[in-house]
Design a protein around this motif. Structure first.
Motif, PDB file in Angstrom:
ATOM      1  N   PRO A  49      -3.889 -24.201  34.065  1.00 49.50           N
ATOM      2  CA  PRO A  49      -3.744 -24.811  32.740  1.00 49.50           C
ATOM      3  C   PRO A  49      -5.076 -25.398  32.258  1.00 49.50           C
ATOM      4  O   PRO A  49      -5.861 -25.917  33.049  1.00 49.50           O
ATOM      5  N   SER A  50      -5.312 -25.299  30.970  1.00 48.43           N
ATOM      6  CA  SER A  50      -6.579 -25.773  30.411  1.00 48.43           C
ATOM      7  C   SER A  50      -6.778 -27.268  30.644  1.00 48.43           C
ATOM      8  O   SER A  50      -7.910 -27.725  30.802  1.00 48.43           O
ATOM      9  N   GLU A  51      -5.696 -28.039  30.675  1.00 54.12           N
ATOM     10  CA  GLU A  51      -5.832 -29.474  30.918  1.00 54.12           C
ATOM     11  C   GLU A  51      -6.513 -29.742  32.267  1.00 54.12           C
ATOM     12  O   GLU A  51      -7.334 -30.639  32.390  1.00 54.12           O
ATOM     13  N   GLY A  80      -1.751 -22.615  16.176  1.00 53.79           N
ATOM     14  CA  GLY A  80      -1.213 -22.881  17.499  1.00 53.79           C
ATOM     15  C   GLY A  80      -1.935 -22.063  18.555  1.00 53.79           C
ATOM     16  O   GLY A  80      -2.540 -21.038  18.261  1.00 53.79           O
ATOM     17  N   LEU A  81      -1.860 -22.532  19.776  1.00 61.30           N
ATOM     18  CA  LEU A  81      -2.514 -21.854  20.895  1.00 61.30           C
ATOM     19  C   LEU A  81      -1.480 -21.381  21.903  1.00 61.30           C
ATOM     20  O   LEU A  81      -0.377 -21.921  21.979  1.00 61.30           O
ATOM     21  N   PRO A  82      -1.846 -20.401  22.713  1.00 60.08           N
ATOM     22  CA  PRO A  82      -0.948 -19.966  23.785  1.00 60.08           C
ATOM     23  C   PRO A  82      -0.727 -21.096  24.792  1.00 60.08           C
ATOM     24  O   PRO A  82      -1.536 -22.022  24.892  1.00 60.08           O
ATOM     25  N   LYS A  83       0.361 -20.974  25.527  1.00 66.18           N
ATOM     26  CA  LYS A  83       0.633 -21.913  26.610  1.00 66.18           C
ATOM     27  C   LYS A  83      -0.567 -21.898  27.557  1.00 66.18           C
ATOM     28  O   LYS A  83      -1.178 -20.849  27.764  1.00 66.18           O
ATOM     29  N   ASN A  84      -0.918 -22.993  28.121  1.00 65.20           N
ATOM     30  CA  ASN A  84      -2.056 -23.161  29.031  1.00 65.20           C
ATOM     31  C   ASN A  84      -3.399 -23.290  28.319  1.00 65.20           C
ATOM     32  O   ASN A  84      -4.401 -23.447  28.968  1.00 65.20           O
TER      33      ASN A  84
END
Length: 177
Positions: free
Chosen positions: A45-47, A83-87
């Protein structure tokens, strides 16, 4: 436009007036939005990636290798264009890298001070970034002595984005040395 319709209309789009440019714009927009290819659910995940970058930047600052990163404001919902993709996650460029302006030298100063055959850093001006190939001409004859601390030095792999004049946002390159 969904993928099937896009592929059916591809030939007509490409052959129309300004078609190639329009196709490039569509492909770039799809890539930026994370819609060009399917997302890999196994990707971190990007976070987590952003937390790792923040920790590394703090470590580099503590070691004196970079300046202490400045806090940037959170991105507000009004700033989010799509909006962005999940992750994926929105972040400010200053959160993942160092941003700074380069130094300008007048033509007379270049000739007077920096065109001698001296050892030093290659000076890069906007004119040295090729618009098409995205390559940097580092052999323009302008050299900044190693002991001159008045100039910023870009490391190998730094991203150059021309930010002023007619080349603003158009001339982009990655340093190779």
């Amino acid at each position: 436009m969904d993928a099937d319709l896009f592929l059916q209309q591809f030939g007509q789009l490409a052959q129309g007036e300004g078609g190639i440019k329009k196709l490039r714009d569509v492909i770039l927009q799809l890539a930026v939005c994370g819609k060009l290819v399917e997302q890999n659910p196994a990707d971190e995940p990007s976070e987590m990636l952003l937390k790792n970058i923040e920790a590394e930047r703090k470590k580099l600052a503590k070691a004196g290798k970079i300046k202490t990163p400045k806090l940037t404001p959170a991105i507000s919902p009004a700033e989010i264009p799509f909006g962005l993709p999940k992750n994926w996650a929105w972040t400010r460029l200053g959160n993942i890298g160092s941003i700074f302006n380069g130094d300008s030298i007048s033509a007379s100063e270049k000739e007077r001070e920096y065109t001698k055959k001296i050892q030093g850093y290659n000076y890069i001006a906007t004119k040295d970034v090729d618009f098409v190939s995205r390559k940097i001409n580092c052999t323009n004859g302008i050299t900044i002595p190693f002991d001159n601390k008045g100039f910023k030095v870009a490391h190998k792999g730094a991203v150059f984005i021309c930010a002023e004049g007619g080349s603003a946002g158009k001339k982009i390159a990655i340093t190779e040395e």
